[in-house]
Design a protein around this motif. Structure first.
Motif, PDB file in Angstrom:
ATOM      1  N   ILE A   1       0.836  -1.174  -0.026  1.00 22.37           N
ATOM      2  CA  ILE A   1       0.067  -0.012   0.026  1.00 22.37           C
ATOM      3  C   ILE A   1       0.933   1.264  -0.041  1.00 22.37           C
ATOM      4  O   ILE A   1       1.773   1.466   0.871  1.00 22.37           O
ATOM      5  CB  ILE A   1      -0.933   0.204   1.127  1.00 22.37           C
TER       6      ILE A   1
ATOM      7  N   VAL B   1      -8.661  -0.381   3.640  1.00 24.29           N
ATOM      8  CA  VAL B   1      -8.192  -0.043   1.954  1.00 24.29           C
ATOM      9  C   VAL B   1      -9.385   0.559   1.117  1.00 24.29           C
ATOM     10  O   VAL B   1      -9.348   1.588   0.485  1.00 24.29           O
ATOM     11  CB  VAL B   1      -7.585  -1.062   1.490  1.00 24.29           C
TER      12      VAL B   1
ATOM     13  N   LEU C   1      -5.151   5.902  -2.038  1.00 19.40           N
ATOM     14  CA  LEU C   1      -3.892   4.942  -1.987  1.00 19.40           C
ATOM     15  C   LEU C   1      -3.623   4.352  -3.443  1.00 19.40           C
ATOM     16  O   LEU C   1      -4.386   4.436  -4.150  1.00 19.40           O
ATOM     17  CB  LEU C   1      -4.286   3.656  -1.076  1.00 19.40           C
TER      18      LEU C   1
ATOM     19  N   VAL D   1      -2.564   0.412  -4.571  1.00 15.50           N
ATOM     20  CA  VAL D   1      -2.383  -0.967  -4.074  1.00 15.50           C
ATOM     21  C   VAL D   1      -2.043  -1.724  -4.925  1.00 15.50           C
ATOM     22  O   VAL D   1      -2.457  -1.574  -6.249  1.00 15.50           O
ATOM     23  CB  VAL D   1      -3.619  -1.324  -3.330  1.00 15.50           C
TER      24      VAL D   1
END
Length: 59
Positions: free
Chosen positions: A6, A47, A54, A56
């Protein structure tokens, strides 16, 4: 379980306090910081809540 990487790509400034705490709980601080975590249902939910901040990648 699989590992995911992440990376924080956007700032948490002017975000709700709940999103700031979620990012911190994932182990991220400044923009560009990265962490590797196990992909559990709890982490996947966190998440999903801040996915707009973010990047990922699955390892």
């Amino acid at each position: 379980m699989t590992q995911i990487k992440i990376k924080l790509i956007k700032s948490v400034i002017d975000r709700p306090e709940r999103q700031k705490r979620t990012v911190k709980a994932l182990g991220l601080g400044k923009i560009g910081s990265e962490t590797e975590v196990e992909n559990t249902p709890q982490v996947a939910g966190m998440v999903a809540k801040v996915q707009h901040l973010l990047e990922v990648t699955e390892l």
